[in-house]
Design an enzyme around this catalytic site. Sequence first.
Site, short mmCIF file in Angstrom:
data_model
loop_
_atom_site.label_atom_id
_atom_site.label_comp_id
_atom_site.label_asym_id
_atom_site.label_seq_id
_atom_site.Cartn_x
_atom_site.Cartn_y
_atom_site.Cartn_z
CE1 TYR A 226 -16.62 -46.87 -31.47
CE2 TYR A 226 -15.71 -49.08 -31.53
CZ TYR A 226 -16.37 -48.05 -32.16
OH TYR A 226 -16.79 -48.20 -33.46
N1 LIG Z 1 -14.38 -46.89 -39.05
C1 LIG Z 1 -14.32 -48.05 -38.42
O1 LIG Z 1 -13.27 -48.72 -38.37
C2 LIG Z 1 -15.56 -48.61 -37.76
C3 LIG Z 1 -15.56 -49.95 -37.35
C4 LIG Z 1 -16.68 -50.47 -36.74
C5 LIG Z 1 -17.81 -49.67 -36.55
N2 LIG Z 1 -17.77 -48.39 -36.96
C6 LIG Z 1 -18.95 -47.57 -36.70
O2 LIG Z 1 -19.48 -47.12 -37.95
C7 LIG Z 1 -20.15 -45.87 -37.75
C8 LIG Z 1 -19.68 -44.87 -38.80
O3 LIG Z 1 -18.28 -44.70 -38.66
P1 LIG Z 1 -17.34 -44.11 -39.81
O4 LIG Z 1 -16.15 -44.97 -39.84
O5 LIG Z 1 -18.11 -43.86 -41.05
O6 LIG Z 1 -16.89 -42.74 -39.10
P2 LIG Z 1 -16.97 -41.22 -39.53
O7 LIG Z 1 -16.29 -40.48 -38.43
O8 LIG Z 1 -16.50 -41.03 -40.93
O9 LIG Z 1 -18.54 -40.90 -39.49
C9 LIG Z 1 -19.23 -40.65 -38.31
C10 LIG Z 1 -20.20 -39.50 -38.56
O10 LIG Z 1 -20.96 -39.32 -37.34
C11 LIG Z 1 -21.07 -37.91 -37.12
N3 LIG Z 1 -21.30 -37.66 -35.69
C12 LIG Z 1 -20.42 -37.82 -34.67
N4 LIG Z 1 -20.97 -37.42 -33.52
C13 LIG Z 1 -22.23 -37.02 -33.81
C14 LIG Z 1 -23.30 -36.49 -33.03
N5 LIG Z 1 -23.18 -36.29 -31.71
N6 LIG Z 1 -24.46 -36.19 -33.64
C15 LIG Z 1 -24.60 -36.37 -34.98
N7 LIG Z 1 -23.62 -36.86 -35.78
C16 LIG Z 1 -22.46 -37.16 -35.20
C17 LIG Z 1 -19.72 -37.37 -37.59
O11 LIG Z 1 -19.77 -35.97 -37.83
C18 LIG Z 1 -19.48 -38.17 -38.85
O12 LIG Z 1 -20.03 -37.56 -40.00
C19 LIG Z 1 -19.86 -45.46 -36.30
O13 LIG Z 1 -20.96 -45.80 -35.47
C20 LIG Z 1 -18.66 -46.30 -35.93
O14 LIG Z 1 -18.57 -46.53 -34.53
C21 LIG Z 1 -16.70 -47.83 -37.57
#
Ligand SMILES: NC(=O)c1ccc[n+]([C@@H]2O[C@H](COP(=O)([O-])OP(=O)(O)OC[C@H]3O[C@@H](n4cnc5c(N)ncnc54)[C@H](O)[C@@H]3O)[C@@H](O)[C@H]2O)c1
Length: 280
Positions: A157
């Site tokens: 990651y």
């Molecule tokens: N949640 C955290 O703590 C955190 C921290 C830092 C960064 N992020 C980043 O923020 C972004 C959003 O995360 P989130 O927390 O809202 O997570 P989340 O899991 O709620 O949302 C991610 C979305 O991406 C979609 N997705 C996954 N694989 C996919 C694919 N192959 N094609 C199309 N869609 C796909 C999922 O279905 C989901 O709706 C991500 O890039 C994550 O790495 C999250």
Amino acid sequence: MTKIKGATVLVTGGASGIGRLMGSMCMTDGAKQLILWDINKGKLEKTTRELRAMHFIVHPFEVDVADSSQVISTARQVITELGEIDILINNAGIITGNMDFKDFTHADVDKTMAVNSNALMHVTLEFLPGMVKRGSGHIVNISSAAGMLSNPGMSVYCASKWAVSGWSESLRLELERARSGVHVTTVNPSFIDTGMFSGVKSIFLLPLLKPEVLAGRVVRAIKLNRLFVRAPFMVKILPFAKGILPVRVFDMIVGRWLGVYQAMSGFKGHGGEAGKLVSW
Ligand SMILES: NC(=O)c1ccc[n+]([C@@H]2O[C@H](COP(=O)([O-])OP(=O)(O)OC[C@H]3O[C@@H](n4cnc5c(N)ncnc54)[C@H](O)[C@@H]3O)[C@@H](O)[C@H]2O)c1
């Protein structure tokens, strides 16, 4: 200043979490239409229904952003049917976590890099020419604090998010050098309370971020053409701390005393499966 009013906004991974929130906040700010790309059909339908009930114009597309041929064909369909994109939010992301690198499979590595790193570049390659041609547009790339800080239990990651940070900043520099009128914002948040990282330890200097607050900060950054969103404050000072402290001292203070290197130990993610813990 990027104008959200009247804009066409596309969010990848827009069916849930911060993607859904950023999309709906853009619509509240007067965007013309919201295009949601997501791999999860059920969540996509539910979110579309709920946002349409708020009288927003929403176009859902079931897309696996890890598949570049799907990205290319869907992007061309979007441009033909709905027009060019003004604001692109590259947000879809996954994690296989709380696992030492030796326990990863080749498939885990390929999938994580395809969704978290390569997809952002493939999607941008499709929509950037239209922005450059019109001399306006805004691209948001969601990286992570893990894109600036190495951490045990999330090596792949981290690799995928460091790739985003490096590419996103290079893209910004190129677009500025060309005086393109297209803006780039790189987002590096620590843990956000969306469920993606459920079970992680909230740490004194890295408290779990509220999704609404982070999403609101990104939308504000779009309006103000901010280069970065780094949250919480600890993430802002990371590059400075890493720059001045010897590595062993940094490991001791940030990693051990502040507990950052143990943060993943309770990780369950969305799946919460025993053994291999995935969040997609
Ligand atoms: N949640 C955290 O703590 C955190 C921290 C830092 C960064 N992020 C980043 O923020 C972004 C959003 O995360 P989130 O927390 O809202 O997570 P989340 O899991 O709620 O949302 C991610 C979305 O991406 C979609 N997705 C996954 N694989 C996919 C694919 N192959 N094609 C199309 N869609 C796909 C999922 O279905 C989901 O709706 C991500 O890039 C994550 O790495 C999250």
